[in-house]
Design a protein around this motif. Sequence first.
Motif, PDB file in Angstrom:
ATOM      1  N   ARG A  18       0.811  -1.211   0.000  1.00 61.60           N
ATOM      2  CA  ARG A  18       0.000   0.000   0.000  1.00 61.60           C
ATOM      3  C   ARG A  18       0.854   1.274   0.000  1.00 61.60           C
ATOM      4  O   ARG A  18       0.427   2.308  -0.482  1.00 61.60           O
ATOM      5  CB  ARG A  18      -0.919   0.008   1.222  1.00 61.60           C
ATOM      6  CG  ARG A  18      -2.075  -0.981   1.138  1.00 61.60           C
ATOM      7  CD  ARG A  18      -2.954  -0.915   2.364  1.00 61.60           C
ATOM      8  NE  ARG A  18      -4.059  -1.864   2.295  1.00 61.60           N
ATOM      9  CZ  ARG A  18      -5.208  -1.610   1.700  1.00 61.60           C
ATOM     10  NH1 ARG A  18      -5.407  -0.449   1.137  1.00 61.60           N
ATOM     11  NH2 ARG A  18      -6.162  -2.512   1.677  1.00 61.60           N
ATOM     12  N   ARG A  19       2.050   1.218   0.574  1.00 68.54           N
ATOM     13  CA  ARG A  19       2.857   2.433   0.648  1.00 68.54           C
ATOM     14  C   ARG A  19       3.424   2.836  -0.711  1.00 68.54           C
ATOM     15  O   ARG A  19       3.943   3.934  -0.862  1.00 68.54           O
ATOM     16  CB  ARG A  19       3.998   2.251   1.654  1.00 68.54           C
ATOM     17  CG  ARG A  19       5.047   1.241   1.240  1.00 68.54           C
ATOM     18  CD  ARG A  19       6.151   1.129   2.297  1.00 68.54           C
ATOM     19  NE  ARG A  19       7.147   0.131   1.928  1.00 68.54           N
ATOM     20  CZ  ARG A  19       7.066  -1.156   2.189  1.00 68.54           C
ATOM     21  NH1 ARG A  19       5.996  -1.614   2.823  1.00 68.54           N
ATOM     22  NH2 ARG A  19       8.010  -1.999   1.829  1.00 68.54           N
ATOM     23  N   HIS A  20       3.393   1.946  -1.682  1.00 69.41           N
ATOM     24  CA  HIS A  20       3.943   2.252  -2.989  1.00 69.41           C
ATOM     25  C   HIS A  20       3.004   3.194  -3.736  1.00 69.41           C
ATOM     26  O   HIS A  20       1.788   3.066  -3.677  1.00 69.41           O
ATOM     27  CB  HIS A  20       4.159   0.978  -3.791  1.00 69.41           C
ATOM     28  CG  HIS A  20       5.318   0.182  -3.295  1.00 69.41           C
ATOM     29  ND1 HIS A  20       5.686  -1.011  -3.863  1.00 69.41           N
ATOM     30  CD2 HIS A  20       6.197   0.392  -2.287  1.00 69.41           C
ATOM     31  CE1 HIS A  20       6.734  -1.508  -3.225  1.00 69.41           C
ATOM     32  NE2 HIS A  20       7.059  -0.667  -2.261  1.00 69.41           N
ATOM     33  N   LEU A  21       3.593   4.129  -4.451  1.00 67.23           N
ATOM     34  CA  LEU A  21       2.829   5.094  -5.226  1.00 67.23           C
ATOM     35  C   LEU A  21       3.151   4.929  -6.698  1.00 67.23           C
ATOM     36  O   LEU A  21       4.297   4.672  -7.075  1.00 67.23           O
ATOM     37  CB  LEU A  21       3.150   6.517  -4.770  1.00 67.23           C
ATOM     38  CG  LEU A  21       2.775   6.865  -3.332  1.00 67.23           C
ATOM     39  CD1 LEU A  21       3.302   8.251  -2.973  1.00 67.23           C
ATOM     40  CD2 LEU A  21       1.272   6.823  -3.133  1.00 67.23           C
ATOM     41  N   LEU A  22       2.142   5.077  -7.523  1.00 65.73           N
ATOM     42  CA  LEU A  22       2.299   5.039  -8.968  1.00 65.73           C
ATOM     43  C   LEU A  22       2.218   6.462  -9.498  1.00 65.73           C
ATOM     44  O   LEU A  22       1.449   7.271  -8.989  1.00 65.73           O
ATOM     45  CB  LEU A  22       1.188   4.195  -9.597  1.00 65.73           C
ATOM     46  CG  LEU A  22       0.948   2.814  -8.978  1.00 65.73           C
ATOM     47  CD1 LEU A  22      -0.279   2.168  -9.610  1.00 65.73           C
ATOM     48  CD2 LEU A  22       2.156   1.935  -9.148  1.00 65.73           C
ATOM     49  N   SER A  23       2.989   6.748 -10.534  1.00 66.53           N
ATOM     50  CA  SER A  23       2.976   8.088 -11.119  1.00 66.53           C
ATOM     51  C   SER A  23       2.665   8.016 -12.609  1.00 66.53           C
ATOM     52  O   SER A  23       3.317   7.266 -13.337  1.00 66.53           O
ATOM     53  CB  SER A  23       4.331   8.773 -10.931  1.00 66.53           C
ATOM     54  OG  SER A  23       4.374   9.986 -11.667  1.00 66.53           O
ATOM     55  N   PRO A  24       1.684   8.790 -13.058  1.00 67.20           N
ATOM     56  CA  PRO A  24       1.432   8.881 -14.495  1.00 67.20           C
ATOM     57  C   PRO A  24       2.454   9.757 -15.221  1.00 67.20           C
ATOM     58  O   PRO A  24       2.483   9.772 -16.446  1.00 67.20           O
ATOM     59  CB  PRO A  24       0.040   9.529 -14.578  1.00 67.20           C
ATOM     60  CG  PRO A  24      -0.518   9.480 -13.195  1.00 67.20           C
ATOM     61  CD  PRO A  24       0.663   9.484 -12.273  1.00 67.20           C
ATOM     62  N   GLY A  25       3.276  10.496 -14.498  1.00 67.12           N
ATOM     63  CA  GLY A  25       4.071  11.570 -15.066  1.00 67.12           C
ATOM     64  C   GLY A  25       5.106  11.156 -16.098  1.00 67.12           C
ATOM     65  O   GLY A  25       5.519   9.994 -16.190  1.00 67.12           O
ATOM     66  N   LEU A  26       5.574  12.137 -16.848  1.00 67.27           N
ATOM     67  CA  LEU A  26       6.563  11.903 -17.906  1.00 67.27           C
ATOM     68  C   LEU A  26       7.969  11.762 -17.340  1.00 67.27           C
ATOM     69  O   LEU A  26       8.742  10.912 -17.785  1.00 67.27           O
ATOM     70  CB  LEU A  26       6.516  13.056 -18.914  1.00 67.27           C
ATOM     71  CG  LEU A  26       7.421  12.930 -20.148  1.00 67.27           C
ATOM     72  CD1 LEU A  26       7.079  11.678 -20.953  1.00 67.27           C
ATOM     73  CD2 LEU A  26       7.296  14.168 -21.039  1.00 67.27           C
TER      74      LEU A  26
END
Length: 241
Positions: A18-26
């Motif tokens: 759960r602590r992991h974050l996903l990023s859509p960014g370039l």
Amino acid sequence: MGRYRAGTAACPTSGGPRRHLLSPGLAHGISGPLALLSLAWARGHRVPGQDTAISRIADWLMSWAGEDEAGPYWPSLISAAEERSDPRPPVTPHRASWCYGAPGVARALQLAGRAVGEERWTRCAVDAVHAVHRRSGGLDGLTDAGLCHGLAGLAQATACVAADAADPLLLRNAERVFQRVCAAYDPATVFGYRAYDAVRRQHTDTPGLLEGACGIALALHSHLDSAQHRRPAWEAMLLLS
């Protein structure tokens, strides 16, 4: 549910704690690999499964496209819990930066759509950049003129999307942002521009590329040379072209 939401496509990197974050960014997220794969595909550098990867990433980005009265946008970070949600939870737009925000994500989607002929992605990309410029307070959060998370990065990404879409309104929007970059020049500073350090919450003098005066100068130079109707080679390091 906005018209750009594409259901619950799985993220290629989902499934972590759960602590992991996903990023859509370039710059820091999945749009970077998408742009690279798409640019390579368009130039004939192809390996088995590459088009499948392009489609999977692009569909995931489409599934996270929020929408307000101005148009589509993306959040900066997505938690593992949010990724597992069905339906997708509401998200808020990140600042309009090259690194994390809609301009960079949109450019990656546009490159993907042009590479494999998916009009839905390119249409969303162009709409998202239009939305940045028509959204009330859409340029809020751009606290300096730099490439990474400032006005120059927004202007450069907008110009790229506008050129490929042959969109005169976006070209005018890019011009307005470039004019703001020029207006931010301060001859009393060491390099003419100061970068904003979000951690220290202060402006600093830096000649660097991503956050400093060198990157701003490159963006301004490419804008002055735009009459040549060619994208500058240095944009490749930003995965814009």
